[in-house]
Design a protein around this motif. Structure first.
Motif, PDB file in Angstrom:
ATOM      1  N   UNK A  77       0.828  -1.198   0.000  1.00 60.26           N
ATOM      2  CA  UNK A  77       0.000   0.000   0.000  1.00 60.26           C
ATOM      3  C   UNK A  77       0.863   1.248   0.000  1.00 60.26           C
ATOM      4  N   UNK A  78       1.988   1.198   0.701  1.00 58.66           N
ATOM      5  CA  UNK A  78       2.869   2.362   0.746  1.00 58.66           C
ATOM      6  C   UNK A  78       3.455   2.644  -0.617  1.00 58.66           C
ATOM      7  N   UNK A  79       3.841   1.580  -1.320  1.00 58.98           N
ATOM      8  CA  UNK A  79       4.395   1.759  -2.651  1.00 58.98           C
ATOM      9  C   UNK A  79       3.341   2.306  -3.598  1.00 58.98           C
ATOM     10  N   UNK A  80       2.143   1.791  -3.509  1.00 61.21           N
ATOM     11  CA  UNK A  80       1.083   2.260  -4.400  1.00 61.21           C
ATOM     12  C   UNK A  80       0.794   3.730  -4.185  1.00 61.21           C
ATOM     13  N   UNK A  81       1.135   4.242  -2.989  1.00 58.41           N
ATOM     14  CA  UNK A  81       0.889   5.642  -2.711  1.00 58.41           C
ATOM     15  C   UNK A  81       1.910   6.579  -3.277  1.00 58.41           C
ATOM     16  N   UNK A  82       3.000   6.059  -3.820  1.00 60.06           N
ATOM     17  CA  UNK A  82       4.009   6.931  -4.401  1.00 60.06           C
ATOM     18  C   UNK A  82       3.446   7.642  -5.625  1.00 60.06           C
ATOM     19  N   UNK A  83       3.798   8.890  -5.807  1.00 59.25           N
ATOM     20  CA  UNK A  83       3.415   9.633  -7.004  1.00 59.25           C
ATOM     21  C   UNK A  83       4.467   9.373  -8.057  1.00 59.25           C
ATOM     22  N   UNK A  84       4.078   8.703  -9.124  1.00 62.03           N
ATOM     23  CA  UNK A  84       5.030   8.305 -10.146  1.00 62.03           C
ATOM     24  C   UNK A  84       4.844   9.170 -11.378  1.00 62.03           C
ATOM     25  N   UNK A  85       5.944   9.666 -11.935  1.00 59.72           N
ATOM     26  CA  UNK A  85       5.896  10.435 -13.169  1.00 59.72           C
ATOM     27  C   UNK A  85       7.159  10.215 -13.946  1.00 59.72           C
ATOM     28  N   UNK A  86       7.143  10.554 -15.225  1.00 62.13           N
ATOM     29  CA  UNK A  86       8.336  10.463 -16.031  1.00 62.13           C
ATOM     30  C   UNK A  86       9.315  11.518 -15.558  1.00 62.13           C
ATOM     31  N   UNK A  87      10.437  11.040 -14.959  1.00 65.63           N
ATOM     32  CA  UNK A  87      11.448  11.940 -14.441  1.00 65.63           C
ATOM     33  C   UNK A  87      10.858  12.990 -13.506  1.00 65.63           C
ATOM     34  N   UNK A  88       9.786  12.626 -12.818  1.00 59.50           N
ATOM     35  CA  UNK A  88       9.232  13.498 -11.807  1.00 59.50           C
ATOM     36  C   UNK A  88       8.508  14.709 -12.346  1.00 59.50           C
ATOM     37  N   UNK A  89       8.151  14.725 -13.619  1.00 62.67           N
ATOM     38  CA  UNK A  89       7.530  15.947 -14.146  1.00 62.67           C
ATOM     39  C   UNK A  89       6.425  15.627 -15.138  1.00 62.67           C
ATOM     40  N   UNK A  90       5.433  14.865 -14.700  1.00 59.66           N
ATOM     41  CA  UNK A  90       4.355  14.507 -15.610  1.00 59.66           C
ATOM     42  C   UNK A  90       3.473  15.707 -15.889  1.00 59.66           C
ATOM     43  N   UNK A  91       2.772  15.641 -16.978  1.00 66.46           N
ATOM     44  CA  UNK A  91       1.907  16.753 -17.376  1.00 66.46           C
ATOM     45  C   UNK A  91       0.502  16.537 -16.854  1.00 66.46           C
ATOM     46  N   UNK A  92      -0.062  17.566 -16.256  1.00 67.38           N
ATOM     47  CA  UNK A  92      -1.413  17.448 -15.750  1.00 67.38           C
ATOM     48  C   UNK A  92      -2.425  17.370 -16.887  1.00 67.38           C
ATOM     49  N   UNK A  93      -2.012  17.755 -18.086  1.00 70.71           N
ATOM     50  CA  UNK A  93      -2.929  17.734 -19.222  1.00 70.71           C
ATOM     51  C   UNK A  93      -2.891  16.416 -19.976  1.00 70.71           C
ATOM     52  N   UNK A  94      -1.953  15.553 -19.652  1.00 73.06           N
ATOM     53  CA  UNK A  94      -1.829  14.276 -20.336  1.00 73.06           C
ATOM     54  C   UNK A  94      -2.623  13.205 -19.600  1.00 73.06           C
ATOM     55  N   UNK A  95      -3.614  12.569 -20.242  1.00 71.35           N
ATOM     56  CA  UNK A  95      -4.384  11.537 -19.551  1.00 71.35           C
ATOM     57  C   UNK A  95      -3.499  10.351 -19.198  1.00 71.35           C
ATOM     58  N   UNK A  96      -3.831   9.726 -18.088  1.00 73.83           N
ATOM     59  CA  UNK A  96      -3.038   8.607 -17.623  1.00 73.83           C
ATOM     60  C   UNK A  96      -3.658   7.280 -18.032  1.00 73.83           C
ATOM     61  N   UNK A  97      -2.805   6.330 -18.390  1.00 68.80           N
ATOM     62  CA  UNK A  97      -3.288   4.990 -18.671  1.00 68.80           C
ATOM     63  C   UNK A  97      -3.706   4.331 -17.357  1.00 68.80           C
ATOM     64  N   UNK A  98      -4.612   3.382 -17.407  1.00 68.53           N
ATOM     65  CA  UNK A  98      -5.037   2.721 -16.170  1.00 68.53           C
ATOM     66  C   UNK A  98      -3.896   1.923 -15.552  1.00 68.53           C
ATOM     67  N   UNK A  99      -3.973   1.758 -14.251  1.00 65.94           N
ATOM     68  CA  UNK A  99      -2.948   0.985 -13.543  1.00 65.94           C
ATOM     69  C   UNK A  99      -2.977  -0.461 -14.017  1.00 65.94           C
ATOM     70  N   UNK A 100      -1.805  -1.085 -14.010  1.00 64.70           N
ATOM     71  CA  UNK A 100      -1.682  -2.441 -14.525  1.00 64.70           C
ATOM     72  C   UNK A 100      -2.466  -3.449 -13.677  1.00 64.70           C
ATOM     73  N   UNK A 101      -2.923  -4.487 -14.341  1.00 59.59           N
ATOM     74  CA  UNK A 101      -3.537  -5.616 -13.653  1.00 59.59           C
ATOM     75  C   UNK A 101      -2.490  -6.707 -13.476  1.00 59.59           C
ATOM     76  N   UNK A 102      -2.317  -7.177 -12.248  1.00 59.86           N
ATOM     77  CA  UNK A 102      -1.277  -8.155 -11.944  1.00 59.86           C
ATOM     78  C   UNK A 102      -1.916  -9.382 -11.307  1.00 59.86           C
TER      79      UNK A 102
END
Length: 390
Positions: A23-48
């Motif tokens: 749960x702690x890992x899932x809470x991390x904010x992940x972005x490309x090099x820490x600078x994702x665009x707020x205007x870019x839609x995100x793909x859904x989280x992976x199913x594992x």
């Protein structure tokens, strides 16, 4: 290759324990090099699929899983890979194998990954399970002696392209391209190749004087990608002879991008896609990034198991996960370039297939994991630096 220190612009040499709980890992904010665009839609989280593996795995694969369960739920990685890149990989690996409760990864210089492993092995206290870096020369030098990487044949190899194994027992986490970038408002053209950029410079030398940025070939990354381009394109020097007199070297993609966006540079090349893609998303049409059609250099980010890994079975599970479809989706989510054929592009995620689609298969230059002699290093860097503008 001692002169070729890493120029990847890594953060401070720090340890990060990621994944004390899923749960702690899932809470991390992940972005490309820490600078994702707020205007870019995100793909859904992976199913594992938790605790499951494909039917094409060996019938006794469960013994590796059982062995991993007895190793204490830990994994230690010596790496030059950013935490933002690792975060979704660790998150999904822990979803699959929730008994792995702690994954420690660090940010070292490229060569330091191996120096640390060797020095600790000499004292009999080597805690690393895996070594991971895109330092091609350093990997080739380190693995030139037998016994420095554990023998392991991943069952995922049959499902991967033939370049998934970059050296014996060393696998590619990702296949990360470098490309050409420019300020679309100021350049006065839309180059799709290094030759296109050379033509623009030749047409107006005064405009481009000190307005082009390239990578510093005194650093391991800059040397590797620059020489890779020259080795993979027989016409490379013809273009470089026109560009380099107007160019200035920089030691990181982040610096190159910042100065292109600000207008200090009009264009630059051999810039990491992991940093360039999110910058392009945020730049509102100012910053453009393309894969050169006369040669897009691609670096395999190598990973291998240490010969006396304290958590060897867990390390094997991790290698197999990285190469799996689940793992490659996580690789892409973290900002690296996935290369398994079944992984498709999605918003904010990139694949090897994109490079082929945009630049063409013949333009892809995969840098081989082999040693370059000191004499060849000197000859190349002297020639390159001798052409740079003064």
């Amino acid at each position: 290759m001692n002169l070729l220190r890493s120029q990847l612009g890594r953060p401070s040499r720090r340890w990060a324990a990621i994944g004390i709980a899923s749960a702690a890992v899932a809470g991390l904010v992940v972005s490309l090099s820490g600078c994702s665009s707020s205007t870019t839609p995100k793909a859904p989280e992976n199913t594992v699929a938790q605790g499951q593996w494909p039917s094409y795995y060996p019938s006794d694969y469960g013994t590796i899983v059982d062995g991993a369960k007895k190793e204490g739920g830990e994994l230690t990685i010596y790496s030059n890979t950013d935490q933002e890149n690792w975060a979704p990989i660790f998150r999904d690996f822990q979803k699959k194998y929730p008994f792995v409760t702690k994954i420690s990864a660090n940010n070292l210089d490229s060569d330091e990954v191996f120096q640390r492993q060797l020095s600790e092995s000499a004292t009999g206290n080597a805690p690393a399970d895996l070594l991971a870096t895109n330092a091609v020369q350093a990997w080739a030098t380190y693995n030139n002696e037998p016994g420095r990487v554990m023998e392991y044949q991943s069952p995922e190899l049959a499902k991967m392209p033939d370049f998934a194994q970059v050296m014996p027992n060393v696998y590619a986490i990702s296949m990360d391209p470098v490309g050409l970038a420019y300020n679309a408002k100021l350049l006065g053209g839309e180059p799709t190749s290094i030759a296109d950029l050379a033509a623009l410079v030749s047409a107006d030398p005064a405009k481009f004087k000190n307005k082009i940025t390239t990578r510093d070939v005194s650093g391991s990354f800059g040397f590797t990608v620059s020489k890779g381009f020259v080795d993979g394109n027989t016409d490379a020097w013809a273009s470089l002879e026109k560009i380099l007199p107007s160019a200035r070297p920089e030691t990181s993609s982040g610096t190159q991008i910042e100065k292109i966006t600000s207008g200090e540079y009009l264009a630059g090349f051999f810039i990491s896609s992991a940093v360039a893609f999110p910058a392009q998303d945020k730049a509102q049409g100012i910053f453009k990034f393309v894969f050169p059609k006369d040669g897009t250099v691609v670096l395999g980010r190598g990973i291998g198991i240490t010969p006396k890994a304290p958590h060897a079975n867990t390390a094997k599970l991790f290698i197999d996960f990285l190469l799996s479809e689940e793992g490659q989706n996580a690789v892409s989510e973290g900002g690296l370039t996935a290369y398994r054929d079944s992984v498709k592009p999605a918003p904010g995620r990139h694949t090897y297939g994109e490079i082929v689609d945009q630049a063409g298969e013949s333009a892809v230059i995969r840098v081989p994991y082999k040693i370059t002699s000191d004499a060849d290093v000197k000859a190349f860097t002297d020639k390159w630096n001798g052409m740079l503008g003064k």
